[in-house]
Design an enzyme around this catalytic site. Structure first.
Site: not given
Ligand SMILES: Cc1cc2nc3c(=O)[nH]c(=O)nc-3n(C[C@H](O)[C@H](O)[C@H](O)COP(=O)(O)OP(=O)(O)OC[C@H]3O[C@@H](n4cnc5c(N)ncnc54)[C@H](O)[C@@H]3O)c2cc1C
Length: 489
Positions: A385, A281, A278, A344, A309, A362
Protein backbone atom coordinates in the site's frame (compact mmCIF):
# COMPACT_ATOMS: atom_id res chain seq x y z
CA UNK A 1 9.74 -46.92 37.92
CA UNK A 2 10.77 -44.64 35.06
CA UNK A 3 9.37 -41.11 35.02
CA UNK A 4 8.37 -39.59 31.70
CA UNK A 5 10.63 -36.70 30.70
CA UNK A 6 9.09 -33.22 30.80
CA UNK A 7 7.36 -32.41 27.50
CA UNK A 8 8.35 -29.69 25.06
CA UNK A 9 5.62 -27.23 24.06
CA UNK A 10 5.60 -26.76 20.30
CA UNK A 11 3.87 -23.41 19.88
CA UNK A 12 2.30 -23.25 16.40
CA UNK A 13 1.47 -19.84 15.00
CA UNK A 14 1.92 -19.07 11.30
CA UNK A 15 3.77 -22.32 10.56
CA UNK A 16 0.81 -24.65 10.18
CA UNK A 17 2.69 -27.59 8.66
CA UNK A 18 4.76 -30.61 9.65
CA UNK A 19 7.25 -30.71 6.75
CA UNK A 20 10.28 -28.39 6.87
CA UNK A 21 9.28 -27.14 10.28
CA UNK A 22 12.44 -26.25 12.25
CA UNK A 23 10.70 -25.94 15.64
CA UNK A 24 9.08 -29.36 15.22
CA UNK A 25 12.35 -30.95 14.10
CA UNK A 26 14.21 -29.53 17.08
CA UNK A 27 11.47 -30.64 19.44
CA UNK A 28 11.64 -34.16 18.00
CA UNK A 29 15.43 -34.21 18.41
CA UNK A 30 15.05 -33.79 22.17
CA UNK A 31 13.38 -37.23 22.25
CA UNK A 32 10.85 -35.83 24.72
CA UNK A 33 7.05 -35.82 24.47
CA UNK A 34 5.72 -32.93 22.39
CA UNK A 35 2.70 -30.74 23.13
CA UNK A 36 1.62 -29.12 19.85
CA UNK A 37 -0.47 -26.08 20.78
CA UNK A 38 -2.17 -23.24 18.96
CA UNK A 39 -3.26 -20.26 21.08
CA UNK A 40 -6.05 -18.10 19.72
CA UNK A 41 -5.00 -14.77 21.21
CA UNK A 42 -7.28 -11.92 20.17
CA UNK A 43 -6.06 -9.59 22.88
CA UNK A 44 -4.48 -6.16 22.37
CA UNK A 45 -0.88 -5.65 21.31
CA UNK A 46 -0.74 -7.67 18.09
CA UNK A 47 -2.99 -6.87 15.15
CA UNK A 48 -5.88 -9.35 15.06
CA UNK A 49 -6.41 -11.38 11.90
CA UNK A 50 -9.20 -10.08 9.67
CA UNK A 51 -12.40 -11.99 8.93
CA UNK A 52 -11.15 -13.72 5.75
CA UNK A 53 -7.95 -14.75 7.53
CA UNK A 54 -9.99 -16.27 10.34
CA UNK A 55 -11.91 -18.28 7.73
CA UNK A 56 -8.59 -19.67 6.53
CA UNK A 57 -7.30 -20.30 10.03
CA UNK A 58 -10.40 -22.34 10.86
CA UNK A 59 -9.70 -24.78 8.03
CA UNK A 60 -5.93 -24.82 8.36
CA UNK A 61 -6.09 -25.71 12.07
CA UNK A 62 -8.38 -28.62 11.28
CA UNK A 63 -5.99 -29.82 8.58
CA UNK A 64 -3.01 -29.56 10.94
CA UNK A 65 -4.89 -31.49 13.61
CA UNK A 66 -5.62 -34.26 11.07
CA UNK A 67 -1.93 -34.44 10.08
CA UNK A 68 -0.87 -34.61 13.72
CA UNK A 69 -3.44 -37.32 14.43
CA UNK A 70 -2.02 -39.37 11.55
CA UNK A 71 1.27 -39.32 13.50
CA UNK A 72 -0.27 -40.30 16.81
CA UNK A 73 -0.55 -36.74 18.15
CA UNK A 74 -3.12 -33.94 18.01
CA UNK A 75 -3.38 -30.17 18.13
CA UNK A 76 -4.14 -28.70 21.55
CA UNK A 77 -6.22 -25.54 21.20
CA UNK A 78 -6.29 -22.82 23.79
CA UNK A 79 -7.69 -19.30 23.66
CA UNK A 80 -6.63 -16.24 25.63
CA UNK A 81 -3.50 -14.30 26.42
CA UNK A 82 -0.50 -16.13 24.91
CA UNK A 83 1.77 -15.94 27.92
CA UNK A 84 -1.02 -16.83 30.30
CA UNK A 85 -2.01 -19.89 28.27
CA UNK A 86 1.59 -21.06 27.91
CA UNK A 87 2.03 -20.76 31.68
CA UNK A 88 -1.20 -22.67 32.27
CA UNK A 89 0.01 -25.46 30.00
CA UNK A 90 3.38 -25.52 31.75
CA UNK A 91 1.64 -25.79 35.13
CA UNK A 92 -0.66 -28.56 33.91
CA UNK A 93 1.98 -30.69 32.24
CA UNK A 94 5.34 -29.87 33.80
CA UNK A 95 6.66 -28.81 30.39
CA UNK A 96 9.95 -26.96 30.73
CA UNK A 97 10.60 -25.84 27.16
CA UNK A 98 8.75 -23.82 24.52
CA UNK A 99 9.87 -24.13 20.89
CA UNK A 100 8.44 -21.94 18.14
CA UNK A 101 9.07 -20.58 14.68
CA UNK A 102 9.47 -16.85 14.94
CA UNK A 103 7.02 -14.19 13.80
CA UNK A 104 8.83 -11.15 12.46
CA UNK A 105 6.00 -8.59 12.43
CA UNK A 106 7.17 -5.96 14.92
CA UNK A 107 4.39 -6.29 17.51
CA UNK A 108 4.37 -10.08 17.50
CA UNK A 109 8.17 -10.13 17.62
CA UNK A 110 8.21 -7.80 20.64
CA UNK A 111 5.46 -9.76 22.40
CA UNK A 112 7.31 -13.04 21.85
CA UNK A 113 10.53 -11.51 23.16
CA UNK A 114 8.72 -10.42 26.34
CA UNK A 115 7.20 -13.87 26.77
CA UNK A 116 10.57 -15.56 26.21
CA UNK A 117 12.22 -13.25 28.72
CA UNK A 118 9.54 -13.86 31.37
CA UNK A 119 9.51 -17.65 30.93
CA UNK A 120 13.28 -17.90 30.93
CA UNK A 121 13.33 -16.07 34.27
CA UNK A 122 11.25 -18.94 35.57
CA UNK A 123 13.63 -21.56 34.24
CA UNK A 124 11.74 -22.46 31.07
CA UNK A 125 13.86 -22.96 27.96
CA UNK A 126 12.47 -20.84 25.07
CA UNK A 127 13.84 -21.19 21.56
CA UNK A 128 12.82 -19.81 18.17
CA UNK A 129 13.77 -20.40 14.53
CA UNK A 130 13.06 -18.87 11.17
CA UNK A 131 10.52 -21.11 9.48
CA UNK A 132 8.78 -18.59 7.23
CA UNK A 133 11.29 -16.53 5.26
CA UNK A 134 14.13 -17.23 2.86
CA UNK A 135 16.31 -15.25 5.25
CA UNK A 136 15.49 -13.92 8.72
CA UNK A 137 15.40 -10.11 9.03
CA UNK A 138 18.93 -8.95 9.76
CA UNK A 139 20.38 -11.97 7.96
CA UNK A 140 21.49 -9.74 5.10
CA UNK A 141 22.48 -6.14 5.71
CA UNK A 142 24.06 -3.44 3.57
CA UNK A 143 27.81 -2.83 3.53
CA UNK A 144 27.37 -0.14 6.17
CA UNK A 145 25.44 -2.52 8.42
CA UNK A 146 21.95 -1.08 7.92
CA UNK A 147 18.80 -2.72 6.56
CA UNK A 148 18.26 -2.71 2.79
CA UNK A 149 15.71 -0.16 1.60
CA UNK A 150 15.94 -1.01 -2.10
CA UNK A 151 14.67 -4.34 -3.38
CA UNK A 152 17.15 -5.29 -6.13
CA UNK A 153 20.37 -5.15 -4.06
CA UNK A 154 18.50 -6.77 -1.16
CA UNK A 155 17.49 -9.74 -3.28
CA UNK A 156 20.92 -10.05 -4.82
CA UNK A 157 22.51 -10.17 -1.37
CA UNK A 158 19.89 -12.61 -0.12
CA UNK A 159 20.39 -15.05 -2.97
CA UNK A 160 24.16 -14.84 -2.55
CA UNK A 161 24.07 -15.52 1.17
CA UNK A 162 20.98 -17.42 2.28
CA UNK A 163 20.92 -21.20 1.97
CA UNK A 164 18.02 -23.59 1.66
CA UNK A 165 17.63 -25.73 4.77
CA UNK A 166 17.56 -29.50 4.11
CA UNK A 167 14.13 -30.86 3.22
CA UNK A 168 12.47 -32.69 6.13
CA UNK A 169 9.12 -34.42 6.51
CA UNK A 170 8.99 -34.27 10.31
CA UNK A 171 8.89 -37.25 12.69
CA UNK A 172 6.75 -40.23 11.67
CA UNK A 173 5.41 -40.59 15.22
CA UNK A 174 4.83 -37.74 17.65
CA UNK A 175 4.44 -38.66 21.31
CA UNK A 176 1.83 -36.38 22.88
CA UNK A 177 0.37 -36.95 26.36
CA UNK A 178 -3.32 -37.79 26.02
CA UNK A 179 -4.50 -36.18 29.24
CA UNK A 180 -4.08 -32.53 28.18
CA UNK A 181 -7.37 -30.75 27.49
CA UNK A 182 -8.06 -28.90 24.27
CA UNK A 183 -10.76 -26.44 23.30
CA UNK A 184 -12.81 -27.16 20.14
CA UNK A 185 -12.23 -25.08 17.01
CA UNK A 186 -16.00 -25.09 16.43
CA UNK A 187 -16.41 -23.04 19.61
CA UNK A 188 -14.16 -20.28 18.30
CA UNK A 189 -16.64 -19.23 15.57
CA UNK A 190 -13.86 -18.43 13.11
CA UNK A 191 -16.08 -19.07 10.11
CA UNK A 192 -18.08 -15.91 9.26
CA UNK A 193 -21.78 -16.20 9.99
CA UNK A 194 -23.25 -12.70 10.14
CA UNK A 195 -23.42 -12.89 7.17
CA UNK A 196 -21.45 -15.88 5.87
CA UNK A 197 -20.02 -14.36 2.71
CA UNK A 198 -17.45 -17.11 2.17
CA UNK A 199 -19.49 -19.20 -0.32
CA UNK A 200 -17.16 -18.21 -3.17
CA UNK A 201 -13.91 -19.00 -1.30
CA UNK A 202 -12.49 -21.74 -3.50
CA UNK A 203 -9.42 -22.76 -1.49
CA UNK A 204 -8.01 -25.80 0.25
CA UNK A 205 -6.26 -24.49 3.35
CA UNK A 206 -3.63 -26.74 4.92
CA UNK A 207 -0.34 -28.38 4.03
CA UNK A 208 -1.82 -30.78 1.46
CA UNK A 209 -3.69 -27.92 -0.24
CA UNK A 210 -0.46 -25.91 -0.39
CA UNK A 211 1.45 -28.78 -2.05
CA UNK A 212 -1.34 -29.23 -4.54
CA UNK A 213 -1.35 -25.52 -5.41
CA UNK A 214 2.42 -25.63 -5.93
CA UNK A 215 2.26 -28.74 -8.17
CA UNK A 216 -0.51 -27.18 -10.17
CA UNK A 217 1.51 -24.01 -10.69
CA UNK A 218 4.67 -25.93 -11.63
CA UNK A 219 2.82 -27.78 -14.36
CA UNK A 220 0.80 -24.81 -15.67
CA UNK A 221 1.45 -21.15 -14.82
CA UNK A 222 5.21 -21.21 -14.26
CA UNK A 223 6.09 -21.78 -17.94
CA UNK A 224 4.77 -18.37 -18.91
CA UNK A 225 4.86 -16.67 -15.51
CA UNK A 226 6.50 -13.38 -16.52
CA UNK A 227 3.66 -12.53 -18.90
CA UNK A 228 0.89 -14.64 -17.34
CA UNK A 229 1.28 -13.04 -13.90
CA UNK A 230 -0.03 -9.80 -15.38
CA UNK A 231 -3.14 -11.27 -17.01
CA UNK A 232 -5.91 -11.23 -14.42
CA UNK A 233 -8.28 -13.14 -16.70
CA UNK A 234 -5.94 -16.16 -16.85
CA UNK A 235 -4.60 -18.42 -14.11
CA UNK A 236 -1.00 -17.21 -14.57
CA UNK A 237 0.23 -16.80 -10.98
CA UNK A 238 0.70 -19.39 -8.24
CA UNK A 239 -2.04 -18.36 -5.76
CA UNK A 240 0.34 -19.53 -3.05
CA UNK A 241 0.03 -16.31 -1.00
CA UNK A 242 -2.39 -17.53 1.70
CA UNK A 243 -0.51 -20.82 2.03
CA UNK A 244 2.75 -18.92 2.45
CA UNK A 245 1.20 -16.49 4.90
CA UNK A 246 -0.02 -19.30 7.15
CA UNK A 247 3.22 -21.21 6.79
CA UNK A 248 1.69 -24.24 5.12
CA UNK A 249 4.84 -24.64 3.09
CA UNK A 250 8.36 -23.34 3.41
CA UNK A 251 9.37 -20.69 0.84
CA UNK A 252 12.65 -22.51 0.24
CA UNK A 253 10.71 -25.62 -0.88
CA UNK A 254 8.92 -23.43 -3.39
CA UNK A 255 12.21 -22.01 -4.66
CA UNK A 256 13.79 -25.46 -4.92
CA UNK A 257 10.90 -26.94 -6.85
CA UNK A 258 10.70 -23.97 -9.17
CA UNK A 259 14.43 -24.15 -9.85
CA UNK A 260 14.22 -27.90 -10.37
CA UNK A 261 11.50 -27.40 -12.98
CA UNK A 262 13.96 -25.12 -14.79
CA UNK A 263 16.99 -27.41 -14.45
CA UNK A 264 14.90 -30.37 -15.71
CA UNK A 265 14.03 -28.30 -18.77
CA UNK A 266 10.31 -28.20 -17.97
CA UNK A 267 10.24 -24.38 -17.83
CA UNK A 268 12.58 -21.65 -19.10
CA UNK A 269 15.17 -20.55 -16.52
CA UNK A 270 14.13 -16.91 -16.95
CA UNK A 271 10.58 -17.76 -15.83
CA UNK A 272 11.88 -19.50 -12.70
CA UNK A 273 14.15 -16.53 -11.92
CA UNK A 274 11.29 -14.09 -12.33
CA UNK A 275 9.14 -16.10 -9.94
CA UNK A 276 11.90 -16.33 -7.31
CA UNK A 277 12.36 -12.55 -7.55
CA UNK A 278 8.64 -11.97 -6.91
CA UNK A 279 8.79 -14.32 -3.96
CA UNK A 280 11.66 -12.18 -2.69
CA UNK A 281 9.29 -9.20 -2.30
CA UNK A 282 7.77 -11.13 0.58
CA UNK A 283 11.08 -11.25 2.41
CA UNK A 284 11.82 -7.65 1.46
CA UNK A 285 8.49 -6.37 2.82
CA UNK A 286 8.77 -8.31 6.06
CA UNK A 287 12.33 -7.24 6.78
CA UNK A 288 11.45 -3.62 5.99
CA UNK A 289 8.56 -3.64 8.46
CA UNK A 290 10.71 -5.45 11.00
CA UNK A 291 13.37 -2.75 10.88
CA UNK A 292 10.93 0.15 10.53
CA UNK A 293 8.00 -0.87 12.75
CA UNK A 294 6.25 2.52 12.55
CA UNK A 295 5.47 1.73 8.90
CA UNK A 296 2.25 -0.03 9.88
CA UNK A 297 0.67 3.32 10.78
CA UNK A 298 2.86 6.08 9.41
CA UNK A 299 4.47 6.77 6.05
CA UNK A 300 7.97 5.36 5.63
CA UNK A 301 8.80 8.73 4.04
CA UNK A 302 7.36 11.02 6.73
CA UNK A 303 6.67 13.91 4.35
CA UNK A 304 3.83 11.80 2.86
CA UNK A 305 1.91 12.03 6.12
CA UNK A 306 1.16 15.62 5.12
CA UNK A 307 -0.99 14.44 2.18
CA UNK A 308 -4.38 16.25 2.32
CA UNK A 309 -6.47 13.06 2.26
CA UNK A 310 -10.22 13.39 1.73
CA UNK A 311 -13.00 11.91 3.87
CA UNK A 312 -15.07 10.68 0.97
CA UNK A 313 -17.39 8.12 2.56
CA UNK A 314 -19.49 7.75 -0.60
CA UNK A 315 -16.40 7.18 -2.73
CA UNK A 316 -14.92 4.72 -0.24
CA UNK A 317 -18.15 2.71 -0.14
CA UNK A 318 -18.37 2.65 -3.95
CA UNK A 319 -14.77 1.39 -4.05
CA UNK A 320 -15.42 -1.34 -1.46
CA UNK A 321 -18.55 -2.53 -3.25
CA UNK A 322 -17.08 -2.46 -6.75
CA UNK A 323 -19.38 0.30 -7.97
CA UNK A 324 -16.95 3.00 -9.12
CA UNK A 325 -17.95 2.85 -12.80
CA UNK A 326 -14.40 1.78 -13.76
CA UNK A 327 -14.82 -1.88 -14.79
CA UNK A 328 -11.32 -3.15 -13.92
CA UNK A 329 -11.50 -1.53 -10.46
CA UNK A 330 -14.96 -2.92 -9.83
CA UNK A 331 -13.99 -6.37 -11.09
CA UNK A 332 -11.05 -6.46 -8.66
CA UNK A 333 -13.06 -5.34 -5.66
CA UNK A 334 -15.75 -7.91 -6.40
CA UNK A 335 -13.18 -10.68 -6.90
CA UNK A 336 -11.76 -9.75 -3.50
CA UNK A 337 -15.13 -9.85 -1.75
CA UNK A 338 -16.24 -13.07 -3.44
CA UNK A 339 -13.06 -15.14 -3.28
CA UNK A 340 -10.92 -13.54 -0.54
CA UNK A 341 -8.15 -12.86 -3.05
CA UNK A 342 -7.34 -10.41 -5.84
CA UNK A 343 -4.91 -10.61 -8.70
CA UNK A 344 -1.68 -8.63 -8.12
CA UNK A 345 -2.00 -6.38 -11.19
CA UNK A 346 -5.53 -5.47 -10.14
CA UNK A 347 -4.48 -4.89 -6.52
CA UNK A 348 -2.15 -2.21 -7.87
CA UNK A 349 -4.89 -0.66 -10.01
CA UNK A 350 -7.54 -0.56 -7.27
CA UNK A 351 -5.04 0.71 -4.69
CA UNK A 352 -3.91 3.50 -7.00
CA UNK A 353 -7.55 4.37 -7.69
CA UNK A 354 -8.30 4.71 -3.98
CA UNK A 355 -5.19 6.65 -3.05
CA UNK A 356 -4.90 8.87 -6.11
CA UNK A 357 -8.22 9.08 -7.98
CA UNK A 358 -10.24 9.29 -4.76
CA UNK A 359 -7.47 10.80 -2.62
CA UNK A 360 -8.38 8.48 0.24
CA UNK A 361 -5.71 7.59 2.82
CA UNK A 362 -3.84 4.34 2.01
CA UNK A 363 -4.44 3.19 5.61
CA UNK A 364 -8.19 2.88 4.87
CA UNK A 365 -7.49 0.63 1.89
CA UNK A 366 -4.96 -1.36 3.84
CA UNK A 367 -7.54 -1.98 6.56
CA UNK A 368 -10.16 -3.15 4.05
CA UNK A 369 -7.68 -5.53 2.42
CA UNK A 370 -6.67 -6.73 5.88
CA UNK A 371 -10.23 -7.76 6.63
CA UNK A 372 -11.12 -9.27 3.28
CA UNK A 373 -7.95 -10.98 1.96
CA UNK A 374 -7.30 -14.61 2.86
CA UNK A 375 -3.59 -13.80 2.37
CA UNK A 376 -3.66 -10.58 4.47
CA UNK A 377 -0.10 -10.20 5.65
CA UNK A 378 1.12 -7.22 7.64
CA UNK A 379 4.47 -6.80 5.89
CA UNK A 380 3.17 -7.40 2.38
CA UNK A 381 0.00 -5.39 2.78
CA UNK A 382 1.53 -2.33 4.43
CA UNK A 383 4.58 -2.28 2.19
CA UNK A 384 2.54 -2.64 -0.99
CA UNK A 385 0.00 0.00 0.00
CA UNK A 386 2.82 2.39 0.79
CA UNK A 387 4.51 1.40 -2.48
CA UNK A 388 1.41 2.52 -4.37
CA UNK A 389 1.04 5.67 -2.25
CA UNK A 390 4.64 6.57 -3.06
CA UNK A 391 5.60 6.67 0.59
CA UNK A 392 7.43 3.34 0.96
CA UNK A 393 11.18 2.84 0.84
CA UNK A 394 11.51 1.48 -2.71
CA UNK A 395 8.22 2.93 -3.92
CA UNK A 396 6.47 3.78 -7.14
CA UNK A 397 6.68 7.60 -7.27
CA UNK A 398 3.43 9.25 -6.22
CA UNK A 399 3.18 11.12 -9.52
CA UNK A 400 2.71 7.82 -11.35
CA UNK A 401 -1.03 7.38 -11.46
CA UNK A 402 -2.42 4.11 -12.83
CA UNK A 403 -4.97 4.80 -15.54
CA UNK A 404 -7.72 2.19 -14.97
CA UNK A 405 -8.89 2.31 -18.57
CA UNK A 406 -5.53 1.81 -20.27
CA UNK A 407 -4.43 -0.70 -17.64
CA UNK A 408 -7.61 -2.68 -18.34
CA UNK A 409 -7.12 -2.53 -22.09
CA UNK A 410 -3.48 -3.59 -21.76
CA UNK A 411 -3.77 -6.44 -19.28
CA UNK A 412 -7.34 -7.64 -19.91
CA UNK A 413 -7.51 -6.88 -23.62
CA UNK A 414 -10.35 -9.29 -24.35
CA UNK A 415 -12.19 -8.31 -21.19
CA UNK A 416 -12.41 -11.87 -19.77
CA UNK A 417 -11.69 -10.70 -16.25
CA UNK A 418 -14.11 -7.80 -16.33
CA UNK A 419 -16.89 -9.88 -17.90
CA UNK A 420 -16.48 -12.52 -15.22
CA UNK A 421 -16.78 -10.10 -12.29
CA UNK A 422 -18.94 -7.34 -13.78
CA UNK A 423 -21.54 -9.40 -15.64
CA UNK A 424 -23.91 -6.46 -16.08
CA UNK A 425 -21.65 -5.07 -18.84
CA UNK A 426 -20.58 -8.45 -20.30
CA UNK A 427 -22.46 -7.86 -23.57
CA UNK A 428 -20.37 -4.78 -24.45
CA UNK A 429 -17.91 -5.27 -27.33
CA UNK A 430 -14.19 -5.42 -26.32
CA UNK A 431 -13.61 -1.90 -27.58
CA UNK A 432 -15.73 -0.37 -24.80
CA UNK A 433 -15.52 -3.00 -22.08
CA UNK A 434 -13.02 -0.94 -20.05
CA UNK A 435 -14.72 2.41 -20.66
CA UNK A 436 -18.49 1.90 -21.04
CA UNK A 437 -19.16 5.63 -20.72
CA UNK A 438 -17.38 6.20 -24.04
CA UNK A 439 -19.60 3.74 -25.92
CA UNK A 440 -22.11 5.26 -28.39
CA UNK A 441 -25.72 5.24 -27.21
CA UNK A 442 -26.73 2.55 -29.73
CA UNK A 443 -23.91 0.23 -28.58
CA UNK A 444 -25.08 0.55 -25.00
CA UNK A 445 -28.67 0.02 -26.08
CA UNK A 446 -27.79 -3.10 -28.11
CA UNK A 447 -25.90 -4.46 -25.10
CA UNK A 448 -28.93 -3.77 -22.91
CA UNK A 449 -27.04 -1.41 -20.63
CA UNK A 450 -28.38 1.80 -19.16
CA UNK A 451 -25.43 3.65 -17.63
CA UNK A 452 -26.39 4.96 -14.21
CA UNK A 453 -29.14 2.31 -14.09
CA UNK A 454 -27.51 -1.11 -14.70
CA UNK A 455 -23.95 -0.01 -14.08
CA UNK A 456 -22.65 3.26 -12.56
CA UNK A 457 -21.22 6.15 -14.49
CA UNK A 458 -17.62 6.81 -13.35
CA UNK A 459 -17.67 8.35 -9.87
CA UNK A 460 -14.73 10.59 -10.82
CA UNK A 461 -13.23 11.70 -14.11
CA UNK A 462 -9.81 10.04 -14.17
CA UNK A 463 -8.09 12.97 -15.91
CA UNK A 464 -9.42 15.50 -13.42
CA UNK A 465 -8.76 13.18 -10.49
CA UNK A 466 -5.19 12.73 -11.63
CA UNK A 467 -4.65 16.49 -11.77
CA UNK A 468 -6.19 16.84 -8.31
CA UNK A 469 -3.87 14.13 -6.96
CA UNK A 470 -0.83 15.82 -8.45
CA UNK A 471 -1.94 19.12 -6.95
CA UNK A 472 -2.29 17.48 -3.56
CA UNK A 473 1.18 16.05 -3.96
CA UNK A 474 2.61 19.59 -4.10
CA UNK A 475 2.01 19.74 -0.36
CA UNK A 476 4.43 16.86 0.01
CA UNK A 477 7.12 17.67 -2.49
CA UNK A 478 7.69 20.07 -5.35
CA UNK A 479 10.76 18.30 -6.58
CA UNK A 480 9.22 15.72 -8.92
CA UNK A 481 7.73 16.02 -12.37
CA UNK A 482 4.40 14.46 -13.43
CA UNK A 483 4.72 11.27 -15.44
CA UNK A 484 2.28 8.94 -17.11
CA UNK A 485 1.02 5.44 -16.39
CA UNK A 486 3.07 3.17 -14.19
CA UNK A 487 4.17 -0.40 -14.52
CA UNK A 488 5.77 -1.96 -11.49
CA UNK A 489 8.58 -3.61 -13.46
C1 LIG B 1 -2.07 -2.94 -2.48
C2 LIG B 1 -1.49 -4.32 -2.38
C3 LIG B 1 -1.70 -5.08 -1.22
C4 LIG B 1 -1.14 -6.36 -1.10
N1 LIG B 1 -1.38 -7.09 0.04
C5 LIG B 1 -0.83 -8.32 0.17
C6 LIG B 1 -1.06 -9.09 1.35
O1 LIG B 1 -1.72 -8.67 2.30
N2 LIG B 1 -0.53 -10.34 1.40
C7 LIG B 1 0.23 -10.85 0.38
O2 LIG B 1 0.69 -12.00 0.48
N3 LIG B 1 0.49 -10.12 -0.72
C8 LIG B 1 -0.02 -8.89 -0.86
N4 LIG B 1 0.21 -8.16 -2.01
C9 LIG B 1 1.20 -8.67 -2.99
C10 LIG B 1 0.65 -9.52 -4.14
O3 LIG B 1 -0.45 -8.88 -4.73
C11 LIG B 1 0.25 -10.93 -3.70
O4 LIG B 1 1.27 -11.53 -2.96
C12 LIG B 1 -0.04 -11.81 -4.92
O5 LIG B 1 -1.07 -11.25 -5.69
C13 LIG B 1 -0.45 -13.18 -4.46
O6 LIG B 1 -0.80 -13.97 -5.55
P1 LIG B 1 0.10 -15.20 -6.00
O7 LIG B 1 0.40 -16.06 -4.82
O8 LIG B 1 -0.59 -15.84 -7.14
O9 LIG B 1 1.42 -14.47 -6.46
P2 LIG B 1 2.63 -14.97 -7.34
O10 LIG B 1 2.82 -14.00 -8.45
O11 LIG B 1 2.49 -16.39 -7.71
O12 LIG B 1 3.88 -14.75 -6.38
C14 LIG B 1 4.37 -15.78 -5.51
C15 LIG B 1 4.48 -15.26 -4.11
O13 LIG B 1 5.41 -14.19 -4.05
C16 LIG B 1 4.98 -13.24 -3.08
N5 LIG B 1 4.73 -11.96 -3.74
C17 LIG B 1 4.42 -11.75 -5.05
N6 LIG B 1 4.29 -10.43 -5.30
C18 LIG B 1 4.52 -9.80 -4.12
C19 LIG B 1 4.53 -8.44 -3.72
N7 LIG B 1 4.29 -7.43 -4.56
N8 LIG B 1 4.79 -8.17 -2.42
C20 LIG B 1 5.04 -9.15 -1.53
N9 LIG B 1 5.05 -10.45 -1.86
C21 LIG B 1 4.79 -10.77 -3.13
C22 LIG B 1 3.69 -13.76 -2.48
O14 LIG B 1 4.00 -14.47 -1.30
C23 LIG B 1 3.19 -14.69 -3.57
O15 LIG B 1 2.36 -15.72 -3.08
C24 LIG B 1 -0.35 -6.88 -2.16
C25 LIG B 1 -0.16 -6.12 -3.32
C26 LIG B 1 -0.73 -4.86 -3.42
C27 LIG B 1 -0.49 -4.07 -4.67
Amino acid sequence: MTTRPAPVILWFRRDLRLADNPALNHAAETGRPILPVYIHDMGPGVRRPGAASLWWLDKSLRALDDSLKARGSRLILRSGDSEGELRRLIDETGADAVFMNRLFDPDAFARDADIAHALKEDGVEVKGWNGSLLCRPGGVMTGSGGPYKVFTPFMKALLAKAEAPPHTLGPREIDTPTSVKSEAVDDWSLHPDKPDWSGGFDWTPGEAGASEALSDFLSKGLKTYSVGRDRPGEPGSSRLSPHLHWGELHPWRVVEQVRKAASDGRVPAAEADKFVAELGWRDFSTQLLHHFPRMTDTAFRPEYDAMPWLTDIKGFNAWKKGLTGYPIVDAGMRQLWTTGWMHNRVRMIVASFLVKDLLIDWRKGEAWFWDTLVDADLGNNVQNWQWIAGSSADASPYFRVFNPTTQGAKFDAKGQYVRRWVPEIAALPDKWIHAPWTAPAEVLRDAGIGLGRDYPKPIVDHGEARDRALDALKVVTRSRQPDDDSDRD
